[in-house]
Design a protein around this motif. Sequence first.
Motif, short mmCIF file in Angstrom:
data_model
loop_
_atom_site.label_atom_id
_atom_site.label_comp_id
_atom_site.label_asym_id
_atom_site.label_seq_id
_atom_site.Cartn_x
_atom_site.Cartn_y
_atom_site.Cartn_z
N PRO B 8 0.76 -1.18 -0.14
CA PRO B 8 -0.08 -0.09 -0.07
C PRO B 8 0.91 1.22 -0.09
CG PRO B 8 0.08 -0.74 2.43
CD PRO B 8 0.95 -1.79 1.40
N ARG B 9 0.38 2.32 -0.15
CA ARG B 9 1.09 3.63 -0.06
C ARG B 9 1.34 3.95 1.20
NH1 ARG B 9 1.34 7.11 -4.16
NH2 ARG B 9 2.69 8.09 -2.55
N HIS B 10 0.16 3.78 2.23
CA HIS B 10 0.57 3.88 3.63
C HIS B 10 0.13 2.60 4.42
CE1 HIS B 10 0.80 8.57 2.87
NE2 HIS B 10 0.00 8.07 1.88
N GLU B 11 0.55 2.43 5.68
CA GLU B 11 0.45 1.49 6.46
C GLU B 11 0.46 1.83 7.68
OE1 GLU B 11 -0.49 -1.77 5.29
OE2 GLU B 11 -0.71 -2.52 7.19
N VAL B 12 -0.45 1.76 8.57
CA VAL B 12 -0.44 1.89 10.10
C VAL B 12 -0.75 0.72 10.71
CG1 VAL B 12 -1.35 3.28 12.00
CG2 VAL B 12 -1.17 4.42 9.89
N VAL B 89 9.80 4.97 5.37
CA VAL B 89 9.38 4.89 3.95
C VAL B 89 10.20 3.96 3.35
CG1 VAL B 89 8.71 6.19 2.11
CG2 VAL B 89 8.60 7.35 4.23
N TYR B 90 9.53 2.82 2.81
CA TYR B 90 10.26 1.82 2.02
C TYR B 90 9.96 2.03 0.64
CZ TYR B 90 10.48 -0.31 6.76
OH TYR B 90 10.98 -0.60 7.95
N PHE B 91 10.95 1.87 -0.12
CA PHE B 91 11.04 2.12 -1.36
C PHE B 91 11.38 1.10 -2.20
CE2 PHE B 91 10.11 6.73 -1.74
CZ PHE B 91 10.82 7.21 -0.91
N LEU B 101 23.52 2.61 -15.07
CA LEU B 101 23.07 1.99 -13.85
C LEU B 101 21.92 2.55 -13.05
CD1 LEU B 101 26.79 1.70 -12.72
CD2 LEU B 101 25.21 -0.01 -13.97
N THR B 102 21.14 3.55 -13.88
CA THR B 102 20.22 4.20 -13.02
C THR B 102 18.95 3.26 -12.42
OG1 THR B 102 20.57 5.94 -14.91
CG2 THR B 102 18.41 5.93 -13.71
N GLN B 103 18.63 3.58 -11.33
CA GLN B 103 17.47 2.70 -10.60
C GLN B 103 16.33 3.52 -10.61
OE1 GLN B 103 18.75 1.19 -6.83
NE2 GLN B 103 20.56 0.76 -7.78
N TYR B 104 15.26 3.15 -11.15
CA TYR B 104 13.83 3.63 -11.04
C TYR B 104 12.93 3.28 -9.80
CZ TYR B 104 15.35 4.48 -16.06
OH TYR B 104 16.03 4.94 -16.99
N PHE B 105 12.75 4.42 -9.13
CA PHE B 105 12.12 4.00 -7.89
C PHE B 105 10.56 4.25 -8.12
CE2 PHE B 105 15.33 4.04 -4.54
CZ PHE B 105 16.37 4.58 -5.17
N GLY B 106 9.91 3.60 -7.12
CA GLY B 106 8.45 3.51 -6.88
C GLY B 106 8.12 4.88 -6.01
N PRO B 107 7.01 5.00 -5.83
CA PRO B 107 6.57 6.09 -4.78
C PRO B 107 6.70 5.87 -3.32
CG PRO B 107 4.49 4.85 -5.69
CD PRO B 107 5.72 4.12 -6.15
N GLY B 108 6.87 4.43 -2.98
CA GLY B 108 7.18 4.38 -1.75
C GLY B 108 5.83 3.83 -0.87
N THR B 109 6.34 3.38 0.50
CA THR B 109 5.23 2.79 1.44
C THR B 109 5.54 3.57 2.67
OG1 THR B 109 4.61 0.76 0.16
CG2 THR B 109 4.03 0.93 2.60
N ARG B 110 4.66 4.32 3.15
CA ARG B 110 4.97 5.02 4.32
C ARG B 110 4.46 3.97 5.69
NH1 ARG B 110 6.66 9.80 5.98
NH2 ARG B 110 6.67 10.72 3.92
N LEU B 111 5.30 3.63 6.48
CA LEU B 111 4.97 2.71 7.22
C LEU B 111 5.01 3.28 8.88
CD1 LEU B 111 4.10 -0.26 8.41
CD2 LEU B 111 6.75 -0.77 8.33
N LEU B 112 3.96 3.05 9.32
CA LEU B 112 4.08 3.78 10.73
C LEU B 112 3.73 2.42 11.74
CD1 LEU B 112 4.05 5.77 12.95
CD2 LEU B 112 1.66 6.43 12.59
N VAL B 113 4.52 2.07 12.64
CA VAL B 113 4.12 1.05 13.56
C VAL B 113 3.99 1.92 15.08
CG1 VAL B 113 5.01 -1.33 14.62
CG2 VAL B 113 5.60 -0.49 12.26
N LEU B 114 2.81 1.35 15.83
CA LEU B 114 2.50 2.03 16.90
C LEU B 114 2.78 1.29 17.97
CD1 LEU B 114 -1.03 3.56 15.69
CD2 LEU B 114 1.25 4.70 15.83
#
Lengths: 113, 114
Positions: B8-12, B89-91, B101-114
């Motif tokens: 997902p884009r965000h995960e809590v 944030v996990y990319f 050698l260029t790497q193409y990145f995704g938009p990332g997943t922002r993870l919050l562990v409470l």
Amino acid sequence: DQQVKQNSPSLSVQEGRISILNCDYTNSMFDYFLWYKKYPAEGPTFLISISSIKDKNEDGRFTVFLNKSAKHLSLHIVPSQPGDSAVYFCAASESGATNKLIFGTGTLLAVQP
Amino acid sequence: DAGVIQSPRHEVTEMGQEVTLRCKPISGHDYLFWYRQTMMRGLELLIYFNNNVPIDDSGMPEDRFSAKMPNASFSTLKIQPSEPRDSAVYFCASRPSRGPLTQYFGPGTRLLVL
């Protein structure tokens, strides 16, 4: 131990002026360098690269300079535009480990209109 | 062309729960990379695959982290059990075997562990 250092966390310049972002490295085995730009909530996007056999590479408004003796590279943006406002990361790799990019901590560039 | 897709884009989540992050690389790219970005450590390479085979996992912080690539179009990064210090944030990134050698990145997943 940070092998790639971006000592300026932020930089503010006026629109139309030159932006100079700096990066230092400690590993003399690094021979390929890249700059990435990152907008909020997006992934880093490739901007420009340079091999250690060169000391300059230019692409439009963006020029990267490499000083191997000083283990220093810089990114020049001329002229700066408000859309250039982003975090800029430099990254480096060794010829024997081309897939292991070592990133700096980034510099936040703000271009003021 | 679609870029790297992450979900997902965000995960809590709560501490102790299992978290699974997903990545679809760019079609035709043979290399896939997982990165983690934190304020303290910046952007760090966790693991990378070539042709679905893990090549270097030396950046994986602990045994709680695992990554798989069952086919050329899908990879997962799993954290079990998750801890608050995993918040980051996990990319995912990919690149082809040939060319720059260029790497193409995704938009990332922002993870919050409470």
